[in-house]
Design an enzyme around this catalytic site. Structure first.
Site, PDB file in Angstrom:
ATOM      1  N   ARG A  19       0.846  -1.199   0.000  1.00 23.31           N
ATOM      2  CA  ARG A  19       0.000   0.000   0.000  1.00 23.31           C
ATOM      3  C   ARG A  19       0.881   1.249   0.000  1.00 23.31           C
ATOM      4  O   ARG A  19       1.826   1.345   0.787  1.00 23.31           O
ATOM      5  CB  ARG A  19      -0.894  -0.003   1.249  1.00 23.31           C
ATOM      6  N   CYS A  49     -15.620   1.411   0.722  1.00 26.75           N
ATOM      7  CA  CYS A  49     -14.233   1.457   1.204  1.00 26.75           C
ATOM      8  C   CYS A  49     -14.133   1.439   2.732  1.00 26.75           C
ATOM      9  O   CYS A  49     -14.706   2.298   3.405  1.00 26.75           O
ATOM     10  CB  CYS A  49     -13.592   2.734   0.658  1.00 26.75           C
TER      11      CYS A  49
HETATM   12  N1  LIG Z   1      -4.389   5.114   3.469  1.00 28.42           N
HETATM   13  C1  LIG Z   1      -5.586   5.452   2.880  1.00 28.42           C
HETATM   14  C2  LIG Z   1      -6.073   4.307   1.989  1.00 28.42           C
HETATM   15  C3  LIG Z   1      -7.328   4.632   1.263  1.00 28.42           C
HETATM   16  C4  LIG Z   1      -7.592   3.650   0.114  1.00 28.42           C
HETATM   17  O1  LIG Z   1      -6.732   2.840  -0.243  1.00 28.42           O
HETATM   18  N2  LIG Z   1      -8.814   3.721  -0.439  1.00 28.42           N
HETATM   19  C5  LIG Z   1      -9.138   2.845  -1.570  1.00 28.42           C
HETATM   20  C6  LIG Z   1     -10.566   2.366  -1.493  1.00 28.42           C
HETATM   21  S1  LIG Z   1     -10.836   1.145  -0.292  1.00 28.42           S
HETATM   22  C7  LIG Z   1      -9.056   3.626  -2.859  1.00 28.42           C
HETATM   23  O2  LIG Z   1      -9.621   4.683  -2.982  1.00 28.42           O
HETATM   24  N3  LIG Z   1      -8.356   3.061  -3.828  1.00 28.42           N
HETATM   25  C8  LIG Z   1      -8.240   3.615  -5.147  1.00 28.42           C
HETATM   26  C9  LIG Z   1      -6.882   3.350  -5.715  1.00 28.42           C
HETATM   27  O3  LIG Z   1      -5.992   2.883  -4.988  1.00 28.42           O
HETATM   28  O4  LIG Z   1      -6.709   3.627  -6.908  1.00 28.42           O
HETATM   29  C10 LIG Z   1      -6.560   5.757   3.994  1.00 28.42           C
HETATM   30  O5  LIG Z   1      -6.645   4.997   4.978  1.00 28.42           O
HETATM   31  O6  LIG Z   1      -7.223   6.784   3.912  1.00 28.42           O
END
Ligand SMILES: N[C@@H](CCC(=O)N[C@@H](CS)C(=O)NCC(=O)O)C(=O)O
Length: 324
Positions: A19, A49
């Site tokens: 991540r 999410c």
């Molecule tokens: N570290 C971030 C992670 C957020 C995240 O990964 N959100 C995902 C949805 S579950 C997202 O929007 N992913 C789109 C992408 O990675 O392109 C948080 O906790 O706010």
């Protein structure tokens, strides 16, 4: 990092999911420039999410619904990232999603580029937007929920200001929980699900279930003492952060992310009781959980995992009643 991020490519050459860290890391604070004011900030979230879900729960717990607005994106994510729904979609196939309210943007990424035309990171939810300065304050959920916890306390009613999900006296204990729950459970399901090689998948899924076994033991002790929360028998961010993964576990992670050694409802009676208590007894948890968005998003947005985009019907029900 390259500007040409491949939105639907999650694993590296070793088959592991890493991540990326969030980029916008400013704070709402009295010292400014993002000072706490009613109707100045807006949250862009997805109901699907788990990270965005943390902010929706905290917004209700802290009585901020009349102070911070929310826009829910469409559950479908494609190679251009999240998109905003049309009015019609918000009433039909993506209920409660809305068009982008301030600029008429079609895509979440347009907000990122408005904040920084040279942005090169991922376009993730949640986004905490400052309407006055027209920029992103922060896109890291763990930090956003702490801002919501403290920074609006002077402008909300006393009964909400008193609620503290990160109490000073228990921060050490909270951080101890976060230190293993985040990497092995919250992010653990993603590391298992997005792995593209057998070995990293097996490592992550094993670590995940070791942590769920550990959690089950801890909750058994708590329940033996008639305690329903993990820290000091009061609601803290530990419960919020854990809930958003647990509530998605049986309906999605169990099959879609291959986290199928056990199920919460059949194999973890104490985790199951903890989950149902939060969901059914506290409207901040139940009312912000949208199983349709959750199930559709994962199963129809990851063609590399589920090429035909068929959403499994079960398990039924999505969550068991409080008293089955
Ligand atoms: N570290 C971030 C992670 C957020 C995240 O990964 N959100 C995902 C949805 S579950 C997202 O929007 N992913 C789109 C992408 O990675 O392109 C948080 O906790 O706010």
């Amino acid at each position: 990092m390259s500007g040409k991020i491949e939105i639907q490519k999650f694993a590296n050459a070793n088959g592991e999911y890493k991540r990326l860290t969030s980029i916008f890391r400013n704070s709402i604070s009295k010292q400014g420039p993002h000072s706490p004011e009613a109707n100045r900030y807006h949250l862009y979230v997805s109901y699907a999410c788990p990270w965005a879900h943390r902010t929706l729960i905290t917004r209700i717990i802290k009585g901020l619904t009349g102070i911070i607005g929310v826009t829910v994106v469409h559950w479908h994510m494609d190679n251009n990232g999240w998109r905003f729904a049309t009015e019609e979609e918000g009433k039909t196939d993506a209920k409660d999603s809305l068009p982008e309210p301030f600029y008429g943007f079609q895509r979440l990424k347009e907000l990122y580029y408005k904040a920084n035309p040279n942005y090169e990171g991922r376009f993730t939810v949640p986004v905490l937007w400052d309407k006055k300065l027209e920029t992103i304050v922060n896109n890291e959920s763990s930090e956003i929920i702490r801002m919501l916890n403290t920074e609006f306390n002077d402008i909300i009613p006393e009964k909400y200001a008193k609620i503290d999900i990160y109490p000073e006296a228990f921060r050490f204990e909270i951080e101890e929980f976060n230190d293993w729950i985040y990497p092995t459970i919250n992010n653990g399901v993603y590391k298992a699900g997005f792995a593209t090689k057998q070995e990293p998948y097996e490592t992550e899924v094993t670590n995940l279930f070791k942590s769920l076994d550990r959690l089950e033991d801890i909750l058994k002790d708590k329940h033996d003492k008639c305690e329903e929360y993990l820290v000091n028998n009061q609601l803290t961010e530990v419960d919020i952060r854990l809930f958003t993964t647990l509530v998605r576990f049986d309906p999605v992670y169990h099959q879609h992310f291959k986290c199928n050694i056990k199920m919460i409802r059949h194999d973890y009676p104490h985790i199951h009781r903890y989950l149902r208590n939060l969901y059914w007894k506290d409207e901040a948890f139940g009312s912000t959980t949208n199983f349709e968005h959750i199930k559709f998003h994962y199963t129809k947005s990851h063609p590399q995992i589920n090429p035909h985009g068929i959403t499994p019907v079960g398990p039924l029900p999505n969550i068991m009643p409080l008293y089955p």
